[in-house]
Design an enzyme around this catalytic site. Structure first.
Site, PDB file in Angstrom:
ATOM      1  N   SER A  37      31.169  45.669  40.319  1.00 28.29           N
ATOM      2  CA  SER A  37      32.270  44.854  40.830  1.00 28.29           C
ATOM      3  C   SER A  37      33.502  45.636  41.269  1.00 28.29           C
ATOM      4  O   SER A  37      34.485  45.048  41.703  1.00 28.29           O
ATOM      5  CB  SER A  37      32.680  43.809  39.787  1.00 28.29           C
ATOM      6  OG  SER A  37      33.223  44.430  38.643  1.00 28.29           O
ATOM      7  N   LYS A  53      39.786  39.259  34.183  1.00 27.98           N
ATOM      8  CA  LYS A  53      40.309  40.288  35.090  1.00 27.98           C
ATOM      9  C   LYS A  53      41.672  39.895  35.647  1.00 27.98           C
ATOM     10  O   LYS A  53      42.557  40.747  35.810  1.00 27.98           O
ATOM     11  CB  LYS A  53      39.302  40.538  36.208  1.00 27.98           C
ATOM     12  CG  LYS A  53      38.029  41.194  35.712  1.00 27.98           C
ATOM     13  CD  LYS A  53      37.091  41.556  36.846  1.00 27.98           C
ATOM     14  CE  LYS A  53      35.921  42.362  36.303  1.00 27.98           C
ATOM     15  NZ  LYS A  53      35.041  42.866  37.371  1.00 27.98           N
TER      16      LYS A  53
END
Length: 335
Positions: free
Chosen positions: A232, A277
């Site tokens: 990612s 995140k």
């Protein structure tokens, strides 16, 4: 399906008895890393063989910290008082895969995301690309002829510049047929005839190599982050490469964080752990968070409170969003 997040796998929680563990892991906000900065004396994104431009602001990749070895009281406490996420342990460590094997898979995913990030940046900047042999399958058709690091220039006199073109050339053949590969090895060009084999899982022709798309002009991009897994980081890595090679100032001096997988053409894909995140990015002081459009369903008003979240589906859209932010204009959102 969202890809596995960039992960920081934490050691088992100390002081636990294996007989009282529950089959869950804890996901929490992990550290963020400025891809325009340095780590252990090296640039996080190091470019050799091409002139670079000064950068401003920050482009932080984000991670999810995962802890295993959870007791029942700890699990109850997490559910009652924590914003962390409890997930079944097999989502992190599949039952038929050991933790060590899963770490290897995560590391391989991270390395693949680095290669895709470089290719996507080259596509955006309209710089030439080439096909490099990243790995030769042991005992495969090309095992005695091709080497890691070979650059494939042409197949049967047809120039190639992407792994897709090589795969298509192989797919047009049958096992037992020969392909003439023009390769560059240690600055020397040569033509190598490879007799194709049969794919282990079907009857298709099989060359037996793993390929990566790399800059064709000798430029080299190295990513100097260790002990992180998953794919990612691709979007932020790609943005960092573009920012260093393009005279334009991508961030405008802003503190930008984000996440998202990326393929060689620059398409951004969804990831896991998006809420953690975003939380980590806010804690670090980021002004803007770049989120994959595929994660929009998980981002509500509370999650995005205190930070501007832009929803992007490609590298170009991410750069356009940051350009709009610099001009004081609205960025594309999940709303």
């Amino acid at each position: 399906m969202a890809a596995l997040s960039a992960l920081i796998v934490m050691p088992n929680i100390p002081g636990t008895d294996v007989h009282f563990l529950v089959p869950y892991a804890i996901e929490a906000p992990g550290p963020t890393f400025n891809t325009l900065g340095s780590v252990e004396g090296k640039e996080v994104v190091e470019i050799e063989g091409a002139p670079t431009d000064p950068t401003n602001g920050k482009l932080n990749m984000t991670t999810v910290a995962v802890s295993s070895g959870i007791t029942l009281p700890q699990a109850i406490a997490e559910g009652l008082w924590s914003s962390n996420t409890m997930v079944p342990i097999e989502q992190i460590f599949p039952q038929d895969v050991s933790p060590e094997e899963q770490r290897e898979v995560n590391s391989a995913d991270f390395a693949a995301s680095e290669a895709s990030a470089t290719a996507a940046a080259m596509h955006y900047l309209d710089r030439p690309l080439a096909v490099e042999v990243a790995q030769v399958v042991p005992d495969g058709p090309a095992a005695d002829q091709l080497e890691q690091g070979d650059v494939i220039l042409a197949i049967d006199n047809q120039q190639v510049s992407s792994p897709k073109q090589v795969k298509e050339a192989v797919a047009d053949q049958k096992p037992g047929q020969k392909l003439a590969l023009k390769v560059k090895r240690k600055d020397q060009e040569q033509t190598i005839d490879v007799t194709l084999g049969s794919h282990p899982n079907n009857d298709a022709a099989f060359l037996g190599i793993v390929m990566a798309q790399v800059p064709a002009d000798g430029m080299k991009v190295t990513y100097n982050l260790k002990d992180i897994g998953g794919p990612s980081a691709g979007l932020i890595f790609s943005l960092a490469v573009v920012d260093k090679l393009d005279p334009a100032d991508i961030t405008g001096g802003a503190f930008v964080a984000g996440t998202g997988t990326i393929n060689e053409e620059g398409k951004v894909g969804p990831i896991g752990g998006i809420r953690h995140k975003i939380e980590a990015s806010k804690d670090a002081g980021a002004e803007v968070f770049l989120a994959p459009k595929g994660n929009c369903a998980e981002i509500d008003a509370k999650t995005s409170e205190g930070i501007e979240v832009a929803a992007v589906g490609s590298l170009e859209e991410a750069i356009d969003a940051l350009s709009a932010h610099q001009r004081g204009e609205a960025m594309p959102t999940c709303g």
